[in-house]
Enzyme design. Structure first.
Site, short mmCIF file in Angstrom:
data_model
loop_
_atom_site.label_atom_id
_atom_site.label_comp_id
_atom_site.label_asym_id
_atom_site.label_seq_id
_atom_site.Cartn_x
_atom_site.Cartn_y
_atom_site.Cartn_z
N GLU A 1 0.78 -1.24 0.00
CA GLU A 1 0.00 0.00 0.00
C GLU A 1 0.82 1.29 0.00
OE1 GLU A 1 -3.04 -0.28 3.03
OE2 GLU A 1 -4.12 -1.81 1.89
N GLU B 1 -5.63 -8.21 -0.84
CA GLU B 1 -6.43 -8.04 0.36
C GLU B 1 -7.86 -7.69 -0.02
OE1 GLU B 1 -5.01 -5.20 3.20
OE2 GLU B 1 -2.94 -5.92 3.12
#
Length: 346
Positions: free
Chosen positions: A140, A288
């Site tokens: 991320e 995810e």
């Protein structure tokens, strides 16, 4: 779309070697061999293992070899039970997705980047002979402004890894917390063993309802799925200062006028990313996705049913967040009575 072979249905081992106190008692007990056996029995084929750099690297960049023991242990268990393993560097020196701004020092500092390259070289030397182990470069990336810098860093990292791991899959995710809209900004793949990765928690207002770490998210806020776009926006305006609807706003702008179907918007977002992956002949993977354990079970199952349909439609690999705790735990008490319904949807 080209397949990410061996990594179709998985789960994250979040909270074991990342986002936790790296103390011996926790490291020895949070995940054990029995958990990997259970994951295999669930019908999954891989795990994604988030790792924070302090486990394997001192503050001056010196390797901490004892920390690798736990990665080795997970790799041994995965091999024993026939599971693929994705090593995800969740935090690196100079970049932390969970802090405001994501800490941009990493993208501006040559020394921090060299530490990153060297860390991945050590990983490649240690695990490069195991082709069932894949490398997820960095979790991320936050700041949209570093997109170009990140692509350059990723290319240099891949080159360093390839000296020792010529055949392992390497995953690269994008900006804005690895959002699906960032797939188009990713580097052109330098070889055939690159995977584009994204994370998916849309609509965020639903998947993160009541999340204590989210600003302007009331702890007692609850909402269902699926609702119309306007229903989500009204709830956001009334409870969350209008936040968490950016995805819906963007999709509403490109969907046919009058479309209020959130499942259709999720499908179109996936289709856009798939088109890019197909044009570049790169596998696409969702590292995810999941629903917070505060959501009512029937709504959570409805969301997972839609996600399962999308993953199946595009033949796309994915890993649920997360196996235990972390507010999303698959094997925690929240999903206990619904586990038999949820597992087929992973």
């Amino acid at each position: 779309m080209r397949e990410f072979t061996g990594f179709l249905k998985g789960v994250n081992l979040g909270g074991w070697l990342s986002q936790c106190r790296l103390e011996k008692e926790h490291l020895e007990s949070f995940i054990t061999e029995a958990d990997l056996k259970c994951i295999k029995e669930f019908g999954l084929d891989h795990v994604r293992l988030p790792i924070d750099y302090p486990l394997i690297e001192a503050e001056d960049g010196t390797p901490l070899w004892d920390g690798y023991t736990y990665i080795d242990r997970c790799a041994e268990w995965c091999e024993k039970y026939g599971l693929g393993l994705i090593l995800d560097l969740h935090k690196t020196a100079g970049h932390d997705f969970s802090q405001a701004g994501g800490r941009t020092a990493f993208f501006e500092n040559d020394d921090l980047q060299e530490r990153f390259f060297s860390l991945w070289e050590r990983m490649a030397k240690r695990y490069g002979s195991c082709e069932w182990i894949a490398f997820d470069l960095l979790n991320e990336v936050v700041d949209p402004a570093v997109s170009e810098s990140w692509n350059k860093i990723a290319l240099r990292t891949i080159a360093r890894i390839r000296q020792y791991a010529p055949q392992n899959w390497i995953l690269v995710g994008g900006i804005n917390y690895n959002h699906i809209f960032s797939v188009k900004n990713l580097l052109l793949p330098p070889d055939e063993r690159i995977v584009y990765s994204f994370h998916f928690y849309e609509p965020f207002l639903f998947t993160h309802q009541g999340a204590h770490w989210e600003k302007n998210m009331p702890s007692d806020f609850r909402i269902g799925y699926p609702l119309t776009v306007e229903e989500y926006k009204t709830c956001a305006d009334q409870n969350c200062n209008g936040l968490y609807t950016g995805f819906l706003d963007r999709m509403q702008a490109v969907m046919p006028r009058g479309c209020e179907s959130v499942p259709e918007m999720l499908a179109e977002a996936f289709a856009e990313a798939v088109r890019i992956a197909e044009e570049r002949d790169v596998p696409l993977y969702c590292g995810e996705y999941g629903v917070i354990n505060l959501a009512d079970i029937p709504y959570a199952l409805a969301w997972h049913e839609d996600m399962h349909a999308l993953f199946s439609r595009f033949g796309m690999g994915r890993a649920l967040w997360s196996y235990r705790r972390m507010d999303f735990g698959l094997v925690d008490s929240h999903y206990e009575d619904a586990l038999s319904q949820l597992l087929p949807l992973l």
